[in-house]
Scaffold this motif. Structure first.
Motif, mmCIF file in Angstrom:
data_model
loop_
_atom_site.group_PDB
_atom_site.id
_atom_site.type_symbol
_atom_site.label_atom_id
_atom_site.label_comp_id
_atom_site.label_asym_id
_atom_site.label_seq_id
_atom_site.Cartn_x
_atom_site.Cartn_y
_atom_site.Cartn_z
ATOM 1 N N UNK A 43 30.191 25.100 64.672
ATOM 2 C CA UNK A 43 28.833 25.290 64.310
ATOM 3 C C UNK A 43 28.760 26.754 63.471
ATOM 4 N N UNK A 44 29.895 27.068 63.221
ATOM 5 C CA UNK A 44 29.823 28.520 62.530
ATOM 6 C C UNK A 44 30.439 28.304 61.059
ATOM 7 N N UNK A 45 29.739 28.888 60.052
ATOM 8 C CA UNK A 45 30.310 28.913 58.784
ATOM 9 C C UNK A 45 30.922 30.224 58.259
ATOM 10 N N UNK A 46 32.156 29.918 57.636
ATOM 11 C CA UNK A 46 32.803 31.314 57.619
ATOM 12 C C UNK A 46 32.867 31.533 55.763
ATOM 13 N N UNK A 47 32.506 32.542 55.278
ATOM 14 C CA UNK A 47 32.652 33.107 53.996
ATOM 15 C C UNK A 47 33.780 33.610 53.528
ATOM 16 N N UNK A 48 34.607 33.280 52.420
ATOM 17 C CA UNK A 48 35.770 34.071 51.819
ATOM 18 C C UNK A 48 34.869 34.457 50.674
ATOM 19 N N UNK A 49 35.539 35.474 49.880
ATOM 20 C CA UNK A 49 34.882 36.063 48.911
ATOM 21 C C UNK A 49 35.934 36.391 47.748
ATOM 22 N N UNK A 50 35.462 36.400 46.545
ATOM 23 C CA UNK A 50 36.535 36.816 45.277
ATOM 24 C C UNK A 50 35.745 37.812 44.636
ATOM 25 N N UNK A 51 36.244 39.145 44.572
ATOM 26 C CA UNK A 51 35.797 40.222 43.942
ATOM 27 C C UNK A 51 36.240 40.263 42.642
ATOM 28 N N UNK A 52 35.537 40.439 41.495
ATOM 29 C CA UNK A 52 36.015 40.222 39.972
ATOM 30 C C UNK A 52 35.311 41.651 39.438
ATOM 31 N N UNK A 53 36.152 42.623 39.357
ATOM 32 C CA UNK A 53 36.059 43.608 38.417
ATOM 33 C C UNK A 53 36.347 43.426 37.282
ATOM 34 N N UNK A 54 36.198 44.157 36.113
ATOM 35 C CA UNK A 54 36.683 43.577 34.770
ATOM 36 C C UNK A 54 38.068 43.168 34.735
ATOM 37 N N UNK A 55 39.165 43.936 35.328
ATOM 38 C CA UNK A 55 40.625 43.471 35.339
ATOM 39 C C UNK A 55 41.345 43.423 36.496
ATOM 40 N N UNK A 98 39.006 43.077 25.349
ATOM 41 C CA UNK A 98 39.121 43.615 26.704
ATOM 42 C C UNK A 98 40.231 44.416 26.894
ATOM 43 N N UNK A 99 40.003 45.379 27.727
ATOM 44 C CA UNK A 99 41.317 46.120 28.083
ATOM 45 C C UNK A 99 42.171 45.523 29.016
ATOM 46 N N UNK A 100 43.379 45.586 29.150
ATOM 47 C CA UNK A 100 44.451 45.199 30.285
ATOM 48 C C UNK A 100 45.024 46.173 31.166
ATOM 49 N N UNK A 101 44.127 47.269 30.991
ATOM 50 C CA UNK A 101 44.811 48.322 31.866
ATOM 51 C C UNK A 101 44.068 48.176 33.154
ATOM 52 N N UNK A 102 44.779 48.135 34.389
ATOM 53 C CA UNK A 102 44.362 47.699 35.483
ATOM 54 C C UNK A 102 43.402 48.770 36.254
ATOM 55 N N UNK A 103 42.361 48.550 36.779
ATOM 56 C CA UNK A 103 41.633 49.574 37.441
ATOM 57 C C UNK A 103 42.415 50.199 38.841
ATOM 58 N N UNK A 104 42.242 51.299 39.019
ATOM 59 C CA UNK A 104 42.700 51.634 40.533
ATOM 60 C C UNK A 104 42.240 51.041 41.820
ATOM 61 N N UNK A 105 43.009 50.619 42.635
ATOM 62 C CA UNK A 105 42.482 49.792 43.837
ATOM 63 C C UNK A 105 43.098 50.554 45.028
ATOM 64 N N UNK A 106 42.340 50.626 45.716
ATOM 65 C CA UNK A 106 42.571 51.193 47.244
ATOM 66 C C UNK A 106 42.093 50.220 48.254
#
Length: 173
Positions: A130-142, A1-9
């Motif tokens: 009475x409301x449910x809130x979601x959080x999210x974890x985005x996981x691209x390869x790196x 697996x590559x350890x190079x980080x993907x560009x993020x904006x």
């Protein structure tokens, strides 16, 4: 697996609406792209609908008006193909009424594959009034990106940090 980080904006659009671009894929959280007189934000909206690229997904944290306005994406041309993941059945209905075809309620601890190795995991947000809130974890390869969508109760954020790690955290504003 590559350890190079993907560009993020990461582009804050307004309030909780954030455009996340990672490795050529783009995700929008909590669409709110129309100004409304009855919910004054006291700041300009940072993007117009026509500036939004084709999205790998739209993530909805909860159904409160200043967070969830899928109709504000009426000029977005990819309603039929963009997955929309949300916290409640009322959010599903509103997204479908706005013309989105691929809408799904996602529960805490469920995971979905989005596009080209991009995964989203739904994480506990909060339950309040009475409301449910979601959080999210985005996981691209790196590069992993934690997206918390609400700031009424902050307990879900340290609970996540106690057991998991993310390279980037997009926290409630």
């Amino acid at each position: 697996m590559s350890t190079t980080r993907e560009p993020v904006t990461i582009t804050r659009v307004i309030n909780p609406c954030v455009l996340i671009e990672v490795g050529g894929r783009t995700v929008l959280t909590d669409p709110y792209l129309d100004d409304h007189w009855f919910v004054p934000m006291n700041e300009p909206i940072g993007l117009r609908v026509e500036q939004i690229p084709e999205l790998a997904a739209i993530l909805g944290g909860h159904r409160v008006f200043d967070h969830w306005q899928p109709r504000s994406l009426r000029g977005y041309p990819h309603h039929a193909t963009t997955p929309v993941l949300v916290a409640s059945t009322s959010m599903v209905r509103r997204a479908r009424r706005a013309g989105f075809d691929r809408v799904e309620r996602i529960d805490w601890h469920e995971t979905r594959e989005l596009a080209d190795g991009l995964t989203v995991e739904c994480l506990p947000g909060e339950r309040s009034g009475g409301m449910t809130t979601n959080a999210y974890l985005l996981t691209p390869p790196t590069t992993s990106i934690y997206v918390a969508t609400e700031a009424r109760q902050l307990e879900p954020i340290p609970a996540f940090a106690a057991t998991r790690r993310a390279d980037i955290a997009v926290l409630p504003i």
